[in-house]
Design a protein around this motif. Structure first.
Motif, PDB file in Angstrom:
ATOM      1  N   GLY A 169       0.829  -1.196   0.000  1.00  0.00           N
ATOM      2  CA  GLY A 169       0.000   0.000   0.000  1.00  0.00           C
ATOM      3  C   GLY A 169       0.861   1.242   0.000  1.00  0.00           C
ATOM      4  O   GLY A 169       2.089   1.172   0.047  1.00  0.00           O
ATOM      5  N   VAL A 170       0.211   2.386  -0.021  1.00  0.00           N
ATOM      6  CA  VAL A 170       0.895   3.674  -0.069  1.00  0.00           C
ATOM      7  C   VAL A 170       0.458   4.502   1.136  1.00  0.00           C
ATOM      8  O   VAL A 170      -0.734   4.572   1.444  1.00  0.00           O
ATOM      9  N   LEU A 171       1.426   5.122   1.797  1.00  0.00           N
ATOM     10  CA  LEU A 171       1.144   5.965   2.955  1.00  0.00           C
ATOM     11  C   LEU A 171       1.265   7.426   2.549  1.00  0.00           C
ATOM     12  O   LEU A 171       2.274   7.841   1.980  1.00  0.00           O
ATOM     13  N   TYR A 172       0.217   8.196   2.841  1.00  0.00           N
ATOM     14  CA  TYR A 172       0.197   9.627   2.548  1.00  0.00           C
ATOM     15  C   TYR A 172       0.012  10.398   3.853  1.00  0.00           C
ATOM     16  O   TYR A 172      -0.782  10.009   4.710  1.00  0.00           O
TER      17      TYR A 172
ATOM     18  N   LEU B  77      -3.248   8.880   5.490  1.00  0.00           N
ATOM     19  CA  LEU B  77      -4.096   8.002   4.687  1.00  0.00           C
ATOM     20  C   LEU B  77      -3.268   6.811   4.226  1.00  0.00           C
ATOM     21  O   LEU B  77      -2.177   6.985   3.679  1.00  0.00           O
ATOM     22  N   TRP B  78      -3.793   5.617   4.472  1.00  0.00           N
ATOM     23  CA  TRP B  78      -3.170   4.406   3.955  1.00  0.00           C
ATOM     24  C   TRP B  78      -4.036   3.880   2.821  1.00  0.00           C
ATOM     25  O   TRP B  78      -5.235   3.645   3.002  1.00  0.00           O
ATOM     26  N   TYR B  79      -3.431   3.722   1.644  1.00  0.00           N
ATOM     27  CA  TYR B  79      -4.163   3.230   0.476  1.00  0.00           C
ATOM     28  C   TYR B  79      -3.728   1.805   0.192  1.00  0.00           C
ATOM     29  O   TYR B  79      -2.577   1.542  -0.169  1.00  0.00           O
ATOM     30  N   ASP B  80      -4.640   0.866   0.396  1.00  0.00           N
ATOM     31  CA  ASP B  80      -4.357  -0.545   0.187  1.00  0.00           C
ATOM     32  C   ASP B  80      -4.421  -0.846  -1.307  1.00  0.00           C
ATOM     33  O   ASP B  80      -5.474  -0.687  -1.941  1.00  0.00           O
ATOM     34  N   LEU B  81      -3.321  -1.261  -1.881  1.00  0.00           N
ATOM     35  CA  LEU B  81      -3.269  -1.510  -3.312  1.00  0.00           C
ATOM     36  C   LEU B  81      -4.052  -2.753  -3.719  1.00  0.00           C
ATOM     37  O   LEU B  81      -4.376  -2.932  -4.896  1.00  0.00           O
ATOM     38  N   GLY B  82      -4.356  -3.611  -2.746  1.00  0.00           N
ATOM     39  CA  GLY B  82      -5.143  -4.788  -3.041  1.00  0.00           C
ATOM     40  C   GLY B  82      -6.634  -4.506  -3.073  1.00  0.00           C
ATOM     41  O   GLY B  82      -7.335  -4.823  -4.038  1.00  0.00           O
TER      42      GLY B  82
ATOM     43  N   THR C  42      -7.616   3.803   4.520  1.00  0.00           N
ATOM     44  CA  THR C  42      -7.798   3.760   5.965  1.00  0.00           C
ATOM     45  C   THR C  42      -7.231   5.053   6.541  1.00  0.00           C
ATOM     46  O   THR C  42      -6.143   5.473   6.150  1.00  0.00           O
ATOM     47  N   VAL C  43      -7.977   5.686   7.441  1.00  0.00           N
ATOM     48  CA  VAL C  43      -7.527   6.928   8.080  1.00  0.00           C
ATOM     49  C   VAL C  43      -6.796   6.577   9.371  1.00  0.00           C
ATOM     50  O   VAL C  43      -7.307   5.824  10.206  1.00  0.00           O
ATOM     51  N   ILE C  44      -5.596   7.123   9.523  1.00  0.00           N
ATOM     52  CA  ILE C  44      -4.742   6.839  10.679  1.00  0.00           C
ATOM     53  C   ILE C  44      -4.477   8.133  11.441  1.00  0.00           C
ATOM     54  O   ILE C  44      -4.088   9.145  10.852  1.00  0.00           O
ATOM     55  N   GLY C  45      -4.691   8.109  12.739  1.00  0.00           N
ATOM     56  CA  GLY C  45      -4.440   9.294  13.560  1.00  0.00           C
ATOM     57  C   GLY C  45      -3.002   9.377  14.030  1.00  0.00           C
ATOM     58  O   GLY C  45      -2.276   8.385  14.070  1.00  0.00           O
TER      59      GLY C  45
END
Length: 572
Positions: A295-298, A387-392, A397-400
């Motif tokens: 995934g990608v972390l933003y 923001l974590w974007y699951d490539l699968g 997913t929102v992360i605090g």
């Protein structure tokens, strides 16, 4: 002829070709110079990241929060003063080289710099604030305005501790935290439920907020997988021990949520006195390993707005920073999400949000922020979320993160109330001690100038700007989408809370987490456990820690009692 023969033979033979090339370059400059260059990724790979060439193992797990740790920093005084010059003159937070020892393991030539934006607004040097910082000494706030005595300047001391902007630059100008609070020095702004925060002094580097980077001067180096760690200081709502942030991180991790690791450590700088400090994992590529699958972390930036700014990814440079998979992935998934949230009808939002977002996880995220009284979340002035974007699954997913303002509001805030600076006390009225209980100091909530929009707007249970509904969300189109940093608000969170479709999901999450955090006494027990570890750290101040812990316990007891009778919690 003499001048002609001074020109090399090859140049004389090919002068027409060279002149043609120069003419062609001139045409390109005139014709193309105004064309915007757009970045494109060259691969759809699900792998990426910086190359790690050295990972220092150390002797003790740095983020074993059950034991006391030791960190020592040594740097040249001349470098430190030059760093302060750059910060005071230009507002730049430059790295300097330092030698580091962590739990007995030497790590030479690390980079260190000041960390934070509003946190540093209270920094003084030789008794003077940085020009325009609005810190001690009555400096003028942004735009040359001077705040009235005892009141925060809009965009100045009244806003919370914001995160760093891109490349370590300042976030939104004028986000600051008061040097005062309950029990704070005279002249500070009272914060219901807060612990206060003293001014920072450049002459006391052992008390400052620091970011330590292991690969700034040694490429590819990590320490136990970490590229960076942060040495924290209190936000506006916490004491010098930062117990509130440690509590928030401990509770999140204990409930199985993705959260930064933390630990308490003794902290020694050069030959200065040793202090007890909180160190926290800085979310980087190593942090992304907590997620399953690629995934990608933003990272959302403090300068950001969750608004559609077109197709050009560079237009979002002040909104999000891509943390992982640079070069193999890009910002397009975030742009698509922003655009969809801003344009989808209410029916489409309800039906298809789960295609783009992990709804169950998001419900827990929103519930956590309310339960822990953390108003400076994704909708707060600091825009504190990832923001974590699951490539699968192709879902976010929102992360605090950044919880140094947690547990510092009104204990009576309900599950559907919008948190805000001072626990909803912006409009004054009544005296409040911790969590607005009317005890321990009786400080009155800060009341901002008339031209200031308080965090969360005017929203309470009856809604706020743009219509009724929790979080101030009204009908799509009437809602202020992603208000600027000073105003706060977030379109995704507001629409989620305003939706009847997702109300039950949120309330079910809230009810379960209340029992897990407050109902079974976990929060109180965790404060005691953290305090027991802190008491073993060199530089520990027993009086301060005891005072901070008791204020935190008082707020937890009040919050537990207040929510126990709320219909969201009692509904079966």
């Amino acid at each position: 002829m003499r001048l002609r023969h001074r020109i090399p033979v090859r140049v004389r033979h090919y002068w027409r070709f060279l002149a043609g090339c120069l003419a062609f370059l001139l045409v390109l400059t005139v014709a193309v110079s105004t064309v915007r260059i757009r970045p494109y990724v060259t691969s759809g790979s699900d792998t990426g990241g910086d190359q790690v060439t050295q990972d220092v193992a150390g002797t003790v797990d740095l983020f074993d929060e059950t034991v006391a740790h030791r960190i020592e920093l040594v740097f040249r005084e001349a470098d430190y003063q030059r760093m302060l010059d750059a910060f005071y003159d230009e507002g730049e937070k430059e790295y300097i080289e330092a030698d580091l020892v962590i739990d007995g393991t030497a790590v030479p030539s690390v980079g260190i710099r000041l960390k934070g934006n509003s946190t540093l607004r209270s920094l003084t040097r030789d008794g003077q604030s940085r020009p325009g910082a609005g810190g001690p000494g009555g400096q003028a706030g942004p735009g040359g305005r001077r705040a009235p005595e005892g009141r925060a300047e809009p965009g100045g001391q009244g806003a919370p501790d914001a995160q760093d902007g891109p490349a370590g630059q300042n976030g939104p100008a004028g986000q600051g935290a008061p040097a005062g609070g309950v029990g704070a020095p005279a002249g500070g702004v009272g914060v219901p439920g807060g612990f206060g925060r003293s001014s920072l002094k450049a002459e006391e580097p052992e008390t400052l907020p620091w970011l330590i980077r292991f690969d700034e001067y040694v490429d590819g180096r990590r320490y136990q997988g970490h590229r960076e760690i942060a040495v924290r200081v209190a936000g506006m709502g916490a004491g010098s021990t930062v117990l509130n942030e440690a509590l928030a991180l401990d509770l999140l991790a204990g409930a199985g949520e993705v959260a930064q690791e933390y630990a308490y450590t003794s902290f020694t700088v050069n030959d200065r006195p040793t202090t007890a400090r909180l160190v926290v994992e800085h979310p980087d590529a190593h942090f992304a390993e907590d997620f399953d699958g690629p995934g990608v972390l933003y990272k959302s930036l403090a300068t950001g707005q969750f608004t559609d700014q077109g197709d050009d990814p560079t237009a979002y440079a002040d909104d999000f920073a891509q943390v992982t998979m640079k070069g193999s992935q890009d910002l397009q998934p975030v742009i698509d999400l922003i655009r969809w949230v801003g344009t989808a009808s209410d029916a489409e939002f309800d039906e298809h949000l789960a295609d783009r977002l992990d709804v169950a996880s998001f419900a827990r995220y929103v519930a956590w922020q309310n339960l822990m009284l953390n108003f400076d979340d994704m909708s707060g002035p600091g825009r504190n979320y990832y923001l974590w974007y699951d490539l699968g699954t192709k879902r976010f997913t929102v992360i605090g993160w950044d919880y140094n303002l947690a547990f510092s509001g009104d204990a009576a805030q309900g599950p559907l109330d919008q948190g805000r600076l001072g626990g909803g006390g912006f409009r004054g009225g009544g005296t409040q001690g911790p969590a607005g209980a009317g005890t321990n100091g009786g400080e009155q909530a800060a009341e901002p100038p008339a031209d200031t929009t308080p965090p969360g707007g005017d929203a309470g249970r009856d809604g706020g700007p743009g219509g009724a509904g929790p979080g101030g969300a009204g009908p799509a189109g009437d809602r202020p989408q992603g208000a600027g940093p000073q105003g706060a608000g977030h379109a995704l969170k507001e629409r989620f809370l305003a939706s009847e479709t997702f109300r039950q999901v949120y309330e079910d999450a809230y009810r379960g987490l209340y029992q897990e955090v407050y109902g079974n006494g976990t929060a109180l027990a965790t404060v005691d456990a953290i305090g027991a570890v802190l008491a073993t750290v060199d530089g520990y101040d027993a009086a301060t820690a005891t005072s901070d812990a008791e204020r935190l316990r008082t707020l937890i007891r009040q919050r537990t009692e207040s929510l126990a009778s709320d219909e969201v919690v009692t509904r079966s």
